[in-house]
Write an enzyme that holds these catalytic residues in place. Structure first.
Site, PDB file in Angstrom:
ATOM      1  N   CYS A   1      27.873  15.254  32.508  1.00  0.00           N
ATOM      2  CA  CYS A   1      28.256  14.911  31.142  1.00  0.00           C
ATOM      3  C   CYS A   1      26.995  14.498  30.393  1.00  0.00           C
ATOM      4  O   CYS A   1      26.129  13.840  30.969  1.00  0.00           O
ATOM      5  CB  CYS A   1      29.237  13.750  31.195  1.00  0.00           C
ATOM      6  N   ILE A   2      26.888  14.878  29.129  1.00  0.00           N
ATOM      7  CA  ILE A   2      25.707  14.515  28.340  1.00  0.00           C
ATOM      8  C   ILE A   2      26.137  14.142  26.930  1.00  0.00           C
ATOM      9  O   ILE A   2      27.027  14.779  26.357  1.00  0.00           O
ATOM     10  CB  ILE A   2      24.673  15.673  28.316  1.00  0.00           C
TER      11      ILE A   2
ATOM     12  N   THR B   1      24.356  12.349  23.182  1.00  0.00           N
ATOM     13  CA  THR B   1      23.476  11.556  22.327  1.00  0.00           C
ATOM     14  C   THR B   1      24.373  10.917  21.278  1.00  0.00           C
ATOM     15  O   THR B   1      25.145  11.621  20.619  1.00  0.00           O
ATOM     16  CB  THR B   1      22.407  12.429  21.636  1.00  0.00           C
TER      17      THR B   1
ATOM     18  N   GLN C   1      21.239  11.440  16.801  1.00  0.00           N
ATOM     19  CA  GLN C   1      21.209  12.889  16.932  1.00  0.00           C
ATOM     20  C   GLN C   1      20.177  13.502  15.989  1.00  0.00           C
ATOM     21  O   GLN C   1      19.742  12.886  15.033  1.00  0.00           O
ATOM     22  CB  GLN C   1      22.608  13.467  16.676  1.00  0.00           C
TER      23      GLN C   1
ATOM     24  N   LYS D   1      17.116  14.149  16.691  1.00  0.00           N
ATOM     25  CA  LYS D   1      15.796  13.537  16.867  1.00  0.00           C
ATOM     26  C   LYS D   1      15.119  14.009  18.148  1.00  0.00           C
ATOM     27  O   LYS D   1      14.105  13.450  18.559  1.00  0.00           O
ATOM     28  CB  LYS D   1      15.922  12.010  16.877  1.00  0.00           C
ATOM     29  N   GLY D   2      15.716  15.001  18.804  1.00  0.00           N
ATOM     30  CA  GLY D   2      15.118  15.549  20.023  1.00  0.00           C
ATOM     31  C   GLY D   2      15.563  14.863  21.301  1.00  0.00           C
ATOM     32  O   GLY D   2      15.103  15.228  22.393  1.00  0.00           O
ATOM     33  N   TYR D   3      16.478  13.875  21.205  1.00  0.00           N
ATOM     34  CA  TYR D   3      16.879  13.140  22.400  1.00  0.00           C
ATOM     35  C   TYR D   3      17.745  13.983  23.335  1.00  0.00           C
ATOM     36  O   TYR D   3      17.669  13.841  24.559  1.00  0.00           O
ATOM     37  CB  TYR D   3      17.621  11.862  22.019  1.00  0.00           C
TER      38      TYR D   3
ATOM     39  N   GLU E   1      27.343  21.110  34.628  1.00  0.00           N
ATOM     40  CA  GLU E   1      28.760  21.338  34.909  1.00  0.00           C
ATOM     41  C   GLU E   1      29.426  21.909  33.668  1.00  0.00           C
ATOM     42  O   GLU E   1      29.154  21.487  32.553  1.00  0.00           O
ATOM     43  CB  GLU E   1      29.425  20.014  35.304  1.00  0.00           C
TER      44      GLU E   1
END
Length: 445
Positions: free
Chosen positions: A311-312, A314, A319, A321-323, A345
């Site tokens: 799971c990911i 930001t 958001q 901002k490249g994170y 996944e």
């Protein structure tokens, strides 16, 4: 955003008169004393028309399609998902929870009746009949595109399970949260415990992620909470950026609270109640007040499918901002340390899929430029820890690969590579591998 259904007269600054507002306009003119004195004959027919029309269509049924005025002050097509009575209102006084059919579900919201254009109301359509008629009208290409969209969002769900998921999660239960110095509008439903069902806003401790119903509770909690960073091991520090590894088994409450929080911004993921099986990697911005969560990714401690990320997310204030790309790159650096190839996944969220495609494109094209295309997919996989299937799919989508004499051949014209790199946009923040101090879970004893 592109709006549709806006009358031409409204665009020119002279909106077409609406029967629903005519009576109120007449009353305002009388109260203003501007010399306009309509006769009873002028008001009564309009009033009677309004009453008859309202009584025939109000309250709107769930499933009704209508035009709704959005925050851009333009009208967009919506579908009524749910309705609720207005407190102290009449029998037809309802608020409506609507889905903007042009946009993602994250924009669904409660609206008042005066935001809806009652002249555009369409009768409730039986969904099964509508689906059948629509499928008959669709070309094969259109149907394939819709199927592909469905798969990207919910590969693990069959049609019945998808309908059940959408029914259960159709209405956001929490409208906003307060996390640190940000108040954030939520995007999706999250299954908080029943005692929070009546809470439109929740207050989170940004360090331990405990959540409360009232600001005063949060203030009392913050006086007692001694955490100034996530409750885990700091495995990376570069400038003001820090990454903490949190073991779900050792910090079960934190892991569960993180999942509740993340589900408010992720539509497609099942909430993990059994967090013991996962490691959570929390990205923070650090200052003299502590380490403030920017985003995170989770991964299984043991994955038979070579998943290096489950799971990911930001968080919305951080958001663009490249994170997100930093988190993806970080997950692959961990895979390299483990000596494995990895893949995320499935299913990926719409934003997650975009981030991954951008990451894979930039990493692979950079290597192809340096090696002038003289490299195999196996070698690319060994260098990047990206799974061979993901490399193949990415290069095929860029039309950089051909199948000749029983094998895949990479076609790497420098001008074509430069064009694709330019289209891919800028990369995320760089991971300084020299600052990563980490031991793979299987070696932690």
């Amino acid at each position: 955003m592109v709006s549709i259904g806006t009358p031409a007269s409204a665009e020119n600054g002279s909106a077409t008169p609406n029967p629903a507002t005519a009576e109120c306009d007449a009353e305002r003119m009388l109260q203003a004393g501007d010399g306009y004195h309509p006769s009873a004959n002028e008001i009564t027919p309009e009033s009677e028309f309004l009453k008859k029309r309202k009584s025939s269509i109000l309250p709107l049924e769930v499933g009704t399609r209508v035009m709704c005025r959005w925050r851009d002050n333009k009208y967009h097509p919506v579908k009524v998902i749910e309705r609720r009575r207005v407190h102290c209102g009449g029998p037809n006084d309802y608020e409506y929870y609507v889905h903007y059919t042009e946009f993602n579900r994250r924009l669904d919201e409660w609206v008042k009746l005066d935001q809806l254009d009652l002249d555009s109301v369409e009768a409730v359509v039986d969904e099964k009949v509508e689906d059948k008629v629509t499928s008959l009208k669709m070309t094969r290409h259109q149907k394939r595109k819709i199927d592909e969209t469905h798969v990207e969002g919910h590969e693990e769900l069959d049609a019945a399970s998808l309908r059940e998921h959408e029914e259960f999660t159709k209405v956001k239960n929490i409208a906003t949260i307060e996390l640190g110095r940000y108040e954030i509008e939520t995007w999706y439903f999250s299954p908080f415990p029943p005692e929070y069902n009546d809470s439109l806003k929740l207050y989170f401790c940004e360090f331990c992620l405990n959540f409360m119903k009232r600001k005063e509770q949060l203030q009392r909690h913050m006086r007692k909470c001694d955490l100034k960073h996530p409750p885990g091991d700091e495995i990376y520090r570069s400038g003001t950026l820090s990454m903490f590894e949190v073991d779900g088994k050792k910090n079960k409450v934190y892991g569960q609270n993180l999942c509740y929080l993340a589900k408010l911004f992720l539509d497609h993921k099942t909430l993990y109640y059994d967090v013991d099986l996962f490691l959570f990697y929390i990205l923070c911005e650090c200052d003299d007040r502590g380490c403030h969560m920017v985003g995170y990714f989770s991964k299984e401690k043991h994955s038979e499918e070579s998943y290096n990320l489950a799971c990911i997310l930001t968080l919305p204030p951080y958001q663009r901002k490249g994170y997100g790309k930093f988190l993806i790159a970080f997950s692959y650096e961990l895979s390299k340390k483990e000596g494995k190839v990895g893949t995320p996944e499935r299913p990926l969220s719409d934003l997650g899929l975009l981030s991954y495609r951008g990451y894979w494109t930039r990493v692979l094209l950079d290597i192809l430029k340096k090696h002038k295309g003289n490299i195999s997919i196996k070698e690319l996989s060994d260098m990047t820890a990206i799974k061979a299937e993901d490399i193949l799919n990415t290069l095929q989508s860029l039309e950089l690969i051909q199948y000749r004499k029983g094998q895949h051949v990479i076609c790497a014209d420098p001008k074509v590579l430069d064009r694709h790199l330019k289209a891919a946009g800028r990369g995320g923040l760089e991971v300084d591998v020299s600052k990563l101090i980490w031991t793979p879970y299987k070696e932690q004893g």
